[in-house]
Design a protein around this motif. Structure first.
Motif, PDB file in Angstrom:
ATOM      1  N   CYS A 119      37.032  46.026  36.088  1.00 55.86           N
ATOM      2  CA  CYS A 119      37.743  46.896  37.029  1.00 55.86           C
ATOM      3  C   CYS A 119      39.128  47.188  36.480  1.00 55.86           C
ATOM      4  O   CYS A 119      39.817  46.284  36.012  1.00 55.86           O
ATOM      5  CB  CYS A 119      37.918  46.226  38.388  1.00 55.86           C
ATOM      6  N   LYS A 120      39.519  48.426  36.575  1.00 58.32           N
ATOM      7  CA  LYS A 120      40.880  48.827  36.246  1.00 58.32           C
ATOM      8  C   LYS A 120      41.598  49.044  37.592  1.00 58.32           C
ATOM      9  O   LYS A 120      41.328  50.012  38.285  1.00 58.32           O
ATOM     10  CB  LYS A 120      40.866  50.091  35.398  1.00 58.32           C
ATOM     11  N   PRO A 121      42.519  48.114  37.952  1.00 60.15           N
ATOM     12  CA  PRO A 121      43.136  48.188  39.276  1.00 60.15           C
ATOM     13  C   PRO A 121      44.297  49.176  39.399  1.00 60.15           C
ATOM     14  O   PRO A 121      44.746  49.438  40.508  1.00 60.15           O
ATOM     15  CB  PRO A 121      43.626  46.752  39.504  1.00 60.15           C
ATOM     16  N   ASP A 122      44.761  49.714  38.301  1.00 56.98           N
ATOM     17  CA  ASP A 122      45.970  50.536  38.352  1.00 56.98           C
ATOM     18  C   ASP A 122      45.727  52.013  38.056  1.00 56.98           C
ATOM     19  O   ASP A 122      46.667  52.741  37.740  1.00 56.98           O
ATOM     20  CB  ASP A 122      47.003  49.971  37.370  1.00 56.98           C
ATOM     21  N   VAL A 123      44.493  52.473  38.159  1.00 57.05           N
ATOM     22  CA  VAL A 123      44.174  53.856  37.804  1.00 57.05           C
ATOM     23  C   VAL A 123      44.568  54.836  38.901  1.00 57.05           C
ATOM     24  O   VAL A 123      45.242  55.821  38.649  1.00 57.05           O
ATOM     25  CB  VAL A 123      42.676  53.997  37.455  1.00 57.05           C
ATOM     26  N   ALA A 129      40.537  49.588  42.884  1.00 64.54           N
ATOM     27  CA  ALA A 129      40.153  49.525  41.475  1.00 64.54           C
ATOM     28  C   ALA A 129      38.997  50.480  41.208  1.00 64.54           C
ATOM     29  O   ALA A 129      38.295  50.887  42.135  1.00 64.54           O
ATOM     30  CB  ALA A 129      39.744  48.102  41.100  1.00 64.54           C
ATOM     31  N   VAL A 130      38.817  50.812  39.946  1.00 68.34           N
ATOM     32  CA  VAL A 130      37.632  51.548  39.501  1.00 68.34           C
ATOM     33  C   VAL A 130      36.942  50.681  38.472  1.00 68.34           C
ATOM     34  O   VAL A 130      37.585  50.014  37.669  1.00 68.34           O
ATOM     35  CB  VAL A 130      37.974  52.943  38.919  1.00 68.34           C
ATOM     36  N   GLY A 131      35.603  50.667  38.506  1.00 69.36           N
ATOM     37  CA  GLY A 131      34.934  49.754  37.603  1.00 69.36           C
ATOM     38  C   GLY A 131      33.478  50.034  37.379  1.00 69.36           C
ATOM     39  O   GLY A 131      32.914  51.005  37.882  1.00 69.36           O
TER      40      GLY A 131
END
Length: 144
Positions: A119-123, A129-131
């Motif tokens: 997961c990328k929490p800072d997008v 998050a996006v994951g």
């Protein structure tokens, strides 16, 4: 009303079989800095990445009799594989990273199945998050 016939064979789902025959080990929200992303603004910088891992290890490979680390799959193995993969350089897609990490973890002789997500929490400011998540299973016949 007749009682159910309990002598009939029961068909288990794969997940049921794993739950009944394996111990689940996990790392939750392992936070790393990663070179990941397909957009120009993501290149040449690191960004925060959360990695969640679940490993299903057959009881016969994860039930210690001597209370000793060598009798089980060590969590350090998971963290080491993540670090090793991330040191290899920039990854464009979370899908690629998930597949690579799952393959590496599933290659361990004691691991029967892997569920892994990144997961990328800072997008985006409007979501946590996006994951991506994958689930890979080794055929029981492939276990040593």
């Amino acid at each position: 009303m007749n009682a159910p016939d309990l002598t009939l064979p029961v068909q288990l789902s794969l997940l049921d079989e794993l739950r009944l025959s394996c111990r689940k080990l996990f790392l939750r929200r392992h936070e790393v800095q990663a070179h990941i992303g397909a957009h120009d603004f993501e290149k040449g910088v690191t960004q925060r990445l959360w990695i969640d891992v679940e490993l299903w290890v057959p009881f016969e490979r994860s039930t210690p009799s001597l209370d000793s680390l060598h009798e089980v799959v060590d969590y350090d193995f998971v963290r080491a594989e993540v670090a090793l993969r991330l040191r290899q350089g920039h990854v464009e897609l979370q899908e690629t990273l998930c597949d690579d990490l799952a393959r590496r973890l599933l290659a361990h002789p004691g691991v029967r199945a892997v569920r892994l997500s990144t997961c990328k929490p800072d997008v985006y400011p409007d979501c946590e998050a996006v994951g991506v998540e994958v689930f890979h299973v080794k055929p029981a016949s492939a276990l040593p």
